[in-house]
Design an enzyme around this catalytic site. Structure first.
Site, PDB file in Angstrom:
ATOM      1  N   LYS A  83     -45.213 -12.746  33.340  1.00  0.00           N
ATOM      2  CA  LYS A  83     -43.770 -13.014  33.305  1.00  0.00           C
ATOM      3  C   LYS A  83     -43.280 -12.969  31.870  1.00  0.00           C
ATOM      4  CE  LYS A  83     -41.459 -15.947  36.596  1.00  0.00           C
ATOM      5  NZ  LYS A  83     -41.285 -17.322  37.049  1.00  0.00           N
TER       6      LYS A  83
HETATM    7  C1  E4P Z   1     -38.827 -17.786  39.331  1.00  0.00           C
HETATM    8  O1  E4P Z   1     -39.860 -17.153  39.186  1.00  0.00           O
HETATM    9  C2  E4P Z   1     -38.603 -19.123  38.765  1.00  0.00           C
HETATM   10  O2  E4P Z   1     -39.825 -19.807  38.690  1.00  0.00           O
HETATM   11  C3  E4P Z   1     -37.703 -19.990  39.592  1.00  0.00           C
HETATM   12  O3  E4P Z   1     -37.227 -19.345  40.724  1.00  0.00           O
HETATM   13  C4  E4P Z   1     -36.732 -20.778  38.778  1.00  0.00           C
HETATM   14  O4  E4P Z   1     -35.851 -21.464  39.606  1.00  0.00           O
HETATM   15  P1  E4P Z   1     -35.071 -22.797  39.257  1.00  0.00           P
HETATM   16  O5  E4P Z   1     -33.676 -22.422  38.912  1.00  0.00           O
HETATM   17  O6  E4P Z   1     -35.136 -23.594  40.511  1.00  0.00           O
HETATM   18  O7  E4P Z   1     -35.816 -23.460  38.120  1.00  0.00           O
END
Ligand code: E4P
Length: 214
Positions: A83
Site C-alpha cells: 500500500k
Molecule cells: C482501506 O484500505 C483502509 O484501510 C480503510 O478502508 C480506511 O477506512 P476508514 O476511513 O474507516 O479508516
C-alpha cells in the site's frame, strides 16, 4: 466482486474467513495499532489464515524509502500487495515497483483524477476512501462511478477497491457500479449477513418441525 476484510484483528479475520466469503485483507497503520500486536505478529498470522491479496502499508514519505520498504514487504509472501499513499512520491514509487512486478495498492485516493494518475503509474489497485468523503459532506460513491467509467473507457487493468466503507448500502452501491473489490470492516460484514425475517423464518421452521409426527 471480491470481498476483502478491512482489519488487522486476527480473531475477526479467522472468524470471517471461516464464513467462506473473504478473498483478501487490507490493513493500514491505524488498524495495526488498534490490534494491539506487533506488525510481524499480525502479518505472519494473516498469511496463514487467508490465501489472497493482503495489503500492507509503507510508512516512508519519499519514493526511495517507499521502494525500499516495499521490496522488504514483498519478500514476506507472494500475496503481499504494498500500500502506497497517493502522493507524488507515491506515484514515483509505484512506477518503479510496477516495472519490478511488485503489486501495489494506491491508498488515500479521494478523487477520480488521483485514481487516473495511479493507474497511469501502473498501480495494481486503487483505494478510493468513500466514507471519509461522506464524512465531509461529499458524495463518496460518485468518485467510484467516475473511476469505473474512466478505467473502462481506456481498458486500465488497475482494480478498484472501494474503501472506507461505513455501512451495508455502500457495499450494494459499489457492487451495482461494478467495482472490482470492496474492503469491508467486520462490523459491516456482520450487518450484511443479518435480516430479521431470516431469523424469524428459521425460528418458525424449527418450531413447526417439532409438530411433524415422528
Ligand atoms: C482501506 O484500505 C483502509 O484501510 C480503510 O478502508 C480506511 O477506512 P476508514 O476511513 O474507516 O479508516
Amino acid at each position: 466482486m471480491q470481498i476483502f476484510v478491512d482489519t488487522a484483528d486476527l480473531d475477526e479475520i479467522r472468524e470471517l474467513a471461516s464464513w467462506g466469503v473473504i478473498d483478501g485483507v487490507t490493513t493500514n497503520p491505524t488498524l495495526i495499532a488498534r490490534s494491539g500486536r506487533s506488525f510481524k505478529e499480525v502479518v505472519d498470522e494473516i498469511f496463514k489464515i487467508v490465501d489472497g491479496p493482503i495489503s500492507l502499508e509503507v510508512v516512508s514519505e519519499d519514493a526511495e524509502g517507499m521502494i525500499k520498504e516495499a521490496k522488504e514487504l514483498a519478500k514476506i509472501h507472494k500475496n503481499v500487495v504494498v500500500k502506497i499513499p497517493m502522493t507524488v512520491e507515491g506515484l514515483k514509487a509505484v512506477k518503479v515497483l510496477s516495472r519490478e512486478g511488485i503489486k501495489t495498492n494506491v491508498t488515500l485516493v479521494f478523487s477520480a483524477n488521483q485514481a487516473l494518475l495511479a493507474a497511469k503509474a501502473g498501480a495494481t489497485y486503487v483505494s478510493p476512501f468513500i466514507g471519509r468523503l461522506d464524512d465531509i459532506g461529499n458524495e463518496g460513491m460518485q468518485i467510484i462511478e467516475e473511476i469505473v467509467d474512466i478505467f473502462r473507457n481506456y481498458g486500465f487493468k488497475t482494480k478498484i477497491i472501494v474503501s472506507s466503507v461505513r455501512h451495508p448500502i455502500h457495499v450494494i452501491q459499489a457492487a451495482r457500479l461494478g467495482a472490482d473489490v470492496v474492503t469491508i470492516p467486520p462490523t459491516v460484514l456482520r450487518k450484511m449477513v443479518k435480516h430479521p425475517l431470516t431469523d424469524i423464518g428459521v425460528k418458525r421452521f424449527l418450531e413447526d418441525w417439532k409438530r411433524v409426527p415422528k
